[in-house]
Write a protein that holds these residues in place. Structure first.
Motif, PDB file in Angstrom:
ATOM      1  N   THR A   1       6.201   7.623  -0.687  1.00 35.22           N
ATOM      2  CA  THR A   1       6.028   6.219  -0.336  1.00 35.22           C
ATOM      3  C   THR A   1       4.762   5.709  -1.012  1.00 35.22           C
ATOM      4  N   TYR A   2       4.943   4.995  -2.119  1.00 31.17           N
ATOM      5  CA  TYR A   2       3.820   4.603  -2.961  1.00 31.17           C
ATOM      6  C   TYR A   2       3.736   3.104  -3.227  1.00 31.17           C
ATOM      7  N   VAL A   3       4.866   2.444  -3.366  1.00 33.36           N
ATOM      8  CA  VAL A   3       4.903   1.002  -3.654  1.00 33.36           C
ATOM      9  C   VAL A   3       5.788   0.380  -2.589  1.00 33.36           C
TER      10      VAL A   3
ATOM     11  N   GLY B   1      11.007 -14.019 -15.523  1.00 31.74           N
ATOM     12  CA  GLY B   1      11.535 -12.791 -16.102  1.00 31.74           C
ATOM     13  C   GLY B   1      11.595 -11.683 -15.073  1.00 31.74           C
ATOM     14  N   ARG B   2      11.718 -10.473 -15.545  1.00 29.10           N
ATOM     15  CA  ARG B   2      11.859  -9.333 -14.636  1.00 29.10           C
ATOM     16  C   ARG B   2      10.597  -9.096 -13.811  1.00 29.10           C
ATOM     17  N   ARG B   3      10.805  -8.657 -12.597  1.00 32.36           N
ATOM     18  CA  ARG B   3       9.697  -8.378 -11.696  1.00 32.36           C
ATOM     19  C   ARG B   3       9.058  -7.034 -12.012  1.00 32.36           C
ATOM     20  N   GLY B   4       7.791  -6.920 -11.699  1.00 30.60           N
ATOM     21  CA  GLY B   4       7.102  -5.645 -11.773  1.00 30.60           C
ATOM     22  C   GLY B   4       7.177  -4.957 -10.428  1.00 30.60           C
ATOM     23  N   VAL B   5       7.708  -3.736 -10.402  1.00 32.38           N
ATOM     24  CA  VAL B   5       7.882  -3.031  -9.133  1.00 32.38           C
ATOM     25  C   VAL B   5       7.285  -1.627  -9.242  1.00 32.38           C
ATOM     26  N   ALA B   6       8.020  -0.594  -8.811  1.00 32.91           N
ATOM     27  CA  ALA B   6       7.431   0.746  -8.709  1.00 32.91           C
ATOM     28  C   ALA B   6       7.020   1.340 -10.047  1.00 32.91           C
TER      29      ALA B   6
ATOM     30  N   GLU C   1       0.821  -1.208   0.000  1.00 35.78           N
ATOM     31  CA  GLU C   1       0.000   0.000   0.000  1.00 35.78           C
ATOM     32  C   GLU C   1       0.868   1.277   0.000  1.00 35.78           C
ATOM     33  N   PRO C   2       0.377   2.297  -0.762  1.00 34.00           N
ATOM     34  CA  PRO C   2      -0.959   2.424  -1.346  1.00 34.00           C
ATOM     35  C   PRO C   2      -1.214   1.675  -2.659  1.00 34.00           C
ATOM     36  N   LEU C   3      -0.183   1.104  -3.306  1.00 36.94           N
ATOM     37  CA  LEU C   3      -0.442   0.228  -4.450  1.00 36.94           C
ATOM     38  C   LEU C   3      -1.335  -0.936  -3.983  1.00 36.94           C
ATOM     39  N   HIS C   4      -2.401  -1.315  -4.646  1.00 36.19           N
ATOM     40  CA  HIS C   4      -2.987  -0.740  -5.833  1.00 36.19           C
ATOM     41  C   HIS C   4      -4.260   0.051  -5.495  1.00 36.19           C
TER      42      HIS C   4
END
Length: 327
Positions: free
Chosen positions: A291-293, A143-148, A57-60
């Motif tokens: 601070t978002y992800v 594969g590559r991770r999904g991050v910020a 949090e706050p994602l998503h």
């Protein structure tokens, strides 16, 4: 373990109830707590749905609202939501123009969102976010991770959908944004999942993890603590080597906190990163710091660089009104 909770078994439900009540003018919670949806949906637009394990949090859910997501599907902490929950969100927000799923590149998320898309009766497309340069196909099974960088994709696509862009064009735009976006992070401490009751991994008092994932996955290396500018340079070395921006390119610089780092330190990191990008001949035309992800209370941060053209810059600037992002 010290956390402001009542019962480990009810942490997520109580948190979601509080979130929905605090932002009732913008979002509403499904009665079974399967998803959070935009309260004032725009008729006739492509609906954007994202989600994943809680703890970021706050994602998503914090990005549900005008100019971003139409629905977010939270799973248990660090655990993908199940296909039936995702399907319920798809069906709730589909206004007839189709639904676009924005999926972070983790095995559970990919599998469950794909299953939900296959079960849906309407038109559904999916895009993967895989911005983390710390890992590649040889070192991570999917594969590559999904991050910020997920935030950047959600914001730009959300603006385009708000302006009436169709499903096929949005899918193509997602590919452009993903190709222009790279991220990498550093952890100064671990986090503690409430159900586990102990840190996810151990770091010595003077150790950091370069390239850490947002669930505490290992990064490129573990080493001694260093000055912020040294850490920033190592992160940007990897990002720029992979992104290969042209000299003079405009870019968005996004400094994201993992949950346990104060804003003063994030702005210090931003200053170091901005100076480095300027030395590389890049124009930091847009900025986001905050601070978002997150990874619960992990100390540390990530850097995200997105190369902008006129269209992407305009879509980034477009109005947004969500619980966590608003301009």
């Amino acid at each position: 373990m010290k956390k402001l909770i009542n019962d480990v078994a009810t942490v997520l439900d109580e948190s979601l109830d509080g979130f929905a009540a605090a932002h009732a003018e913008l979002i509403e919670m499904d009665t079974e707590r399967r998803f959070v949806r935009r309260r004032a949906a725009a008729p006739g637009k492509v609906a954007l749905v994202s989600g994943g394990g809680s703890g970021h949090e706050p994602l998503h859910a914090g990005f549900v609202g005008q100019g971003m997501l139409d629905a977010a599907v939270p799973g248990a902490i660090f655990t993908s939501p199940t296909p039936d929950r995702i399907l319920a969100a798809i069906e709730a927000v589909d206004a007839g123009a189709g639904v676009l799923l924005i999926v972070k590149n983790y095995e559970g998320d990919v599998m469950n969102f794909e299953m939900a898309a296959e079960m849906a009766t309407g038109r559904v497309a999916s895009v993967l976010v895989d911005d983390d340069v710390a890992v590649d196909n040889s070192s991570y099974s999917i594969g590559r991770r999904g991050v910020a960088g997920t935030l950047v994709v959600e914001k730009i696509l959300g603006a385009a959908a708000e302006q009436g862009m169709g499903l096929d064009a949005l899918t193509a735009l997602a590919g452009r944004v993903s190709a222009a976006t790279r991220s990498m992070g550093v952890a100064l401490s671990s986090c503690t999942v409430p159900a586990a009751g102990k840190p996810t991994f151990e770091l010595g008092e003077d150790e950091i993890e370069i390239g850490v994932g947002i669930h505490g996955e290992p990064g490129r290396r573990r080493g001694p603590m260093a000055p912020a500018a040294t850490i920033v340079n190592e992160l940007l070395d990897a990002i720029l080597a992979d992104l290969k921006p042209a000299a003079g390119a405009r870019c968005l610089l996004f400094v994201n906190g993992f949950g346990g780092t104060p804003s003063g330190e994030l702005y210090l990191v931003y200053d170091a990163a901005r100076r480095r990008l300027a030395k590389e001949g890049l124009d930091v035309a847009r900025s986001l710091v905050g601070t978002y992800v997150t990874s619960l209370e992990m100390a540390g941060c990530s850097l995200t660089v997105t190369v902008l053209d006129d269209e992407l810059a305009a879509l980034w600037d477009a109005p947004v009104r969500t619980p966590a992002l608003c301009w």
